[in-house]
Design a protein around this motif. Structure first.
Motif, PDB file in Angstrom:
ATOM      1  N   VAL A  93       0.445  26.086 -24.734  1.00 47.63           N
ATOM      2  CA  VAL A  93       0.479  24.624 -24.651  1.00 47.63           C
ATOM      3  C   VAL A  93       1.675  24.087 -25.424  1.00 47.63           C
ATOM      4  O   VAL A  93       2.409  23.211 -24.946  1.00 47.63           O
ATOM      5  N   LEU A  94       1.899  24.622 -26.624  1.00 50.22           N
ATOM      6  CA  LEU A  94       3.053  24.201 -27.421  1.00 50.22           C
ATOM      7  C   LEU A  94       4.358  24.498 -26.698  1.00 50.22           C
ATOM      8  O   LEU A  94       5.272  23.668 -26.665  1.00 50.22           O
ATOM      9  N   ILE A  95       4.456  25.698 -26.123  1.00 48.06           N
ATOM     10  CA  ILE A  95       5.689  26.082 -25.431  1.00 48.06           C
ATOM     11  C   ILE A  95       5.903  25.208 -24.206  1.00 48.06           C
ATOM     12  O   ILE A  95       7.038  24.814 -23.890  1.00 48.06           O
ATOM     13  N   ALA A  96       4.820  24.875 -23.485  1.00 49.07           N
ATOM     14  CA  ALA A  96       4.948  23.994 -22.324  1.00 49.07           C
ATOM     15  C   ALA A  96       5.456  22.612 -22.745  1.00 49.07           C
ATOM     16  O   ALA A  96       6.310  22.018 -22.070  1.00 49.07           O
ATOM     17  N   LEU A  97       4.957  22.091 -23.865  1.00 47.68           N
ATOM     18  CA  LEU A  97       5.440  20.804 -24.365  1.00 47.68           C
ATOM     19  C   LEU A  97       6.913  20.888 -24.757  1.00 47.68           C
ATOM     20  O   LEU A  97       7.703  19.981 -24.468  1.00 47.68           O
ATOM     21  N   GLN A  98       7.285  21.977 -25.432  1.00 48.48           N
ATOM     22  CA  GLN A  98       8.686  22.151 -25.817  1.00 48.48           C
ATOM     23  C   GLN A  98       9.579  22.255 -24.597  1.00 48.48           C
ATOM     24  O   GLN A  98      10.650  21.634 -24.532  1.00 48.48           O
ATOM     25  N   ASP A  99       9.149  23.030 -23.600  1.00 44.31           N
ATOM     26  CA  ASP A  99       9.925  23.194 -22.384  1.00 44.31           C
ATOM     27  C   ASP A  99      10.100  21.855 -21.683  1.00 44.31           C
ATOM     28  O   ASP A  99      11.190  21.522 -21.204  1.00 44.31           O
ATOM     29  N   TRP A 100       9.027  21.058 -21.615  1.00 48.66           N
ATOM     30  CA  TRP A 100       9.107  19.742 -20.988  1.00 48.66           C
ATOM     31  C   TRP A 100      10.096  18.853 -21.738  1.00 48.66           C
ATOM     32  O   TRP A 100      10.919  18.155 -21.140  1.00 48.66           O
ATOM     33  N   GLY A 101      10.025  18.892 -23.080  1.00 53.54           N
ATOM     34  CA  GLY A 101      10.951  18.086 -23.866  1.00 53.54           C
ATOM     35  C   GLY A 101      12.396  18.522 -23.697  1.00 53.54           C
ATOM     36  O   GLY A 101      13.306  17.690 -23.545  1.00 53.54           O
ATOM     37  N   PRO A 244      13.788  28.864 -26.795  1.00 52.28           N
ATOM     38  CA  PRO A 244      13.832  28.082 -25.557  1.00 52.28           C
ATOM     39  C   PRO A 244      13.270  28.869 -24.379  1.00 52.28           C
ATOM     40  O   PRO A 244      13.454  30.083 -24.280  1.00 52.28           O
ATOM     41  N   THR A 245      12.586  28.168 -23.498  1.00 55.21           N
ATOM     42  CA  THR A 245      11.968  28.777 -22.329  1.00 55.21           C
ATOM     43  C   THR A 245      12.260  27.945 -21.095  1.00 55.21           C
ATOM     44  O   THR A 245      12.741  26.810 -21.177  1.00 55.21           O
ATOM     45  N   PHE A 246      11.959  28.517 -19.941  1.00 59.32           N
ATOM     46  CA  PHE A 246      12.001  27.778 -18.681  1.00 59.32           C
ATOM     47  C   PHE A 246      10.883  28.323 -17.814  1.00 59.32           C
ATOM     48  O   PHE A 246      10.319  29.381 -18.094  1.00 59.32           O
ATOM     49  N   ARG A 247      10.533  27.605 -16.757  1.00 58.31           N
ATOM     50  CA  ARG A 247       9.455  28.030 -15.875  1.00 58.31           C
ATOM     51  C   ARG A 247      10.026  28.458 -14.530  1.00 58.31           C
ATOM     52  O   ARG A 247      10.884  27.786 -13.956  1.00 58.31           O
ATOM     53  N   ALA A 248       9.537  29.588 -14.056  1.00 59.02           N
ATOM     54  CA  ALA A 248       9.896  30.082 -12.724  1.00 59.02           C
ATOM     55  C   ALA A 248       8.669  30.749 -12.134  1.00 59.02           C
ATOM     56  O   ALA A 248       8.024  31.566 -12.810  1.00 59.02           O
ATOM     57  N   ALA A 249       8.326  30.408 -10.909  1.00 58.77           N
ATOM     58  CA  ALA A 249       7.136  30.934 -10.236  1.00 58.77           C
ATOM     59  C   ALA A 249       5.875  30.692 -11.068  1.00 58.77           C
ATOM     60  O   ALA A 249       4.981  31.531 -11.123  1.00 58.77           O
ATOM     61  N   GLY A 250       5.824  29.532 -11.740  1.00 64.99           N
ATOM     62  CA  GLY A 250       4.640  29.167 -12.500  1.00 64.99           C
ATOM     63  C   GLY A 250       4.480  29.871 -13.821  1.00 64.99           C
ATOM     64  O   GLY A 250       3.422  29.760 -14.453  1.00 64.99           O
ATOM     65  N   VAL A 251       5.497  30.582 -14.282  1.00 67.91           N
ATOM     66  CA  VAL A 251       5.419  31.356 -15.527  1.00 67.91           C
ATOM     67  C   VAL A 251       6.480  30.863 -16.495  1.00 67.91           C
ATOM     68  O   VAL A 251       7.650  30.700 -16.115  1.00 67.91           O
ATOM     69  N   GLY A 252       6.094  30.630 -17.758  1.00 68.66           N
ATOM     70  CA  GLY A 252       7.069  30.301 -18.781  1.00 68.66           C
ATOM     71  C   GLY A 252       7.820  31.552 -19.204  1.00 68.66           C
ATOM     72  O   GLY A 252       7.201  32.563 -19.555  1.00 68.66           O
ATOM     73  N   ARG A 253       9.142  31.506 -19.182  1.00 69.00           N
ATOM     74  CA  ARG A 253       9.970  32.686 -19.446  1.00 69.00           C
ATOM     75  C   ARG A 253      10.990  32.382 -20.544  1.00 69.00           C
ATOM     76  O   ARG A 253      11.453  31.261 -20.680  1.00 69.00           O
ATOM     77  N   LEU A 254      11.335  33.413 -21.315  1.00 69.99           N
ATOM     78  CA  LEU A 254      12.336  33.263 -22.360  1.00 69.99           C
ATOM     79  C   LEU A 254      13.718  33.096 -21.756  1.00 69.99           C
ATOM     80  O   LEU A 254      14.089  33.793 -20.813  1.00 69.99           O
ATOM     81  N   LYS A 255      14.482  32.178 -22.318  1.00 75.82           N
ATOM     82  CA  LYS A 255      15.893  32.102 -21.952  1.00 75.82           C
ATOM     83  C   LYS A 255      16.652  33.245 -22.637  1.00 75.82           C
ATOM     84  O   LYS A 255      16.180  33.838 -23.603  1.00 75.82           O
ATOM     85  N   ARG A 256      17.830  33.552 -22.092  1.00 73.03           N
ATOM     86  CA  ARG A 256      18.601  34.687 -22.598  1.00 73.03           C
ATOM     87  C   ARG A 256      19.243  34.351 -23.939  1.00 73.03           C
ATOM     88  O   ARG A 256      20.054  33.423 -24.043  1.00 73.03           O
TER      89      ARG A 256
END
Length: 297
Positions: A93-101, A244-256
């Protein structure tokens, strides 16, 4: 106790969850506990809330079994506040909020696996230098828990990558069009090719993604990797460092990105964003050699 409006919709899980973590102070406490901040005074310094408000929110989270109190001093009795299993389940939930921000408030609203060099996101990642990685463990490819920081060498190079698969058809749709997402196989194979140089310089290499251990094992076997890949599927590392993360195919993923971590868990260098994979691997070797006075320098 804080004055709170109870959300009595018994059939709505969102309402029931907000009854526990519905004010912003509460989620900030969870955020900081995930980062390894466990003591009252440290939590107050991090959040800036009054002692009265902090005590009320901590009591609420303990009562809800999000935090547990563990004594660390007898006279007077003082406690550390640590996330329970229920509390750790809030990390996505925290990561989703951070990703949205990062995407919609600090960014342009586009899906990306990278960032601009001068962005607020990149600044946040670079401020990790000098901080310590909290004690945590990740699953390895065999399903065993492992500390991402190696004990046997002075330094650990943690390279975080969006995802790499043994079969081309396993990649999410549109993967190649996401800025910064392609190149994970190249990155892992470059580390494989330079592994002896890292070893000589006094560093262990670990790759980290959110993939399942079986997916990582299949990829490592296919490419003949000679170092562990670790799974951050539950986003423990991402939450601990606010990566930092991003979402692809419904999954939160680490950025490089790449971290150089000393054996005492201090982060000594960060590489982000990474625009040239080969150059980033070479820069990691150069950093370890600079930091390490051993024979590999």
């Amino acid at each position: 106790m804080a004055q709170r409006t109870r959300l009595d919709d018994a059939d709505c899980a969102i309402a029931q969850a907000l009854d526990v973590v519905g004010d912003w102070w509460t989620l900030l406490i969870v955020r900081d506990a995930a980062r390894g901040v466990h003591r009252f005074d440290a939590l107050q310094a991090e959040t800036g809330m009054s002692r009265k408000v902090l005590a009320e929110r901590l009591r609420l989270l303990v009562d809800a079994d999000v935090l547990t109190r563990e004594p660390y001093q007898d006279r007077p009795v003082r406690y550390e506040y640590r996330l329970t299993r229920r509390g750790r389940a809030l990390l996505p939930v925290l990561i989703a909020l951070q990703d949205w921000g990062d995407t919609w408030l600090l960014g342009e609203g586009e899906t990306t696996a990278t960032a601009a060099q001068a962005s607020s996101e990149a600044g946040r990642v670079h401020r990790l230098v000098g901080t310590r990685l909290p004690e945590l463990q990740l699953l390895d490819a065999d399903g065993d828990m492992r500390d991402p920081v190696a004990e046997g060498t002075p330094y650990t190079v943690l390279y975080c990558f969006p995802g790499a698969y043994a079969r081309p058809e396993a990649y999410p749709p549109g993967w190649a069009e996401i800025p910064g997402a392609p190149g994970c196989t190249l990155e892992s194979c470059t580390y494989r090719g330079q592994l002896d140089r890292f070893t000589a310089a006094g560093a262990t290499v670990h790759g980290v993604s959110v993939q399942r251990p079986d997916e990582q094992r299949a990829f490592a076997d296919k490419e003949g990797l000679r170092f562990p890949l670790l799974s951050d599927a539950d986003l423990t590392l991402a939450a601990a460092l606010r990566l930092p993360t991003f979402r692809a195919a419904g999954v939160g993923r680490l950025k490089r990105l790449t971290l150089v971590v000393e054996r005492d868990r201090t982060i000594r260098e960060v590489f982000y964003p990474i625009t040239d994979i080969a150059a980033s691997v070479e820069a990691a070797i150069t950093t370890v050699r600079r930091l390490s006075p051993g024979p590999g320098r």
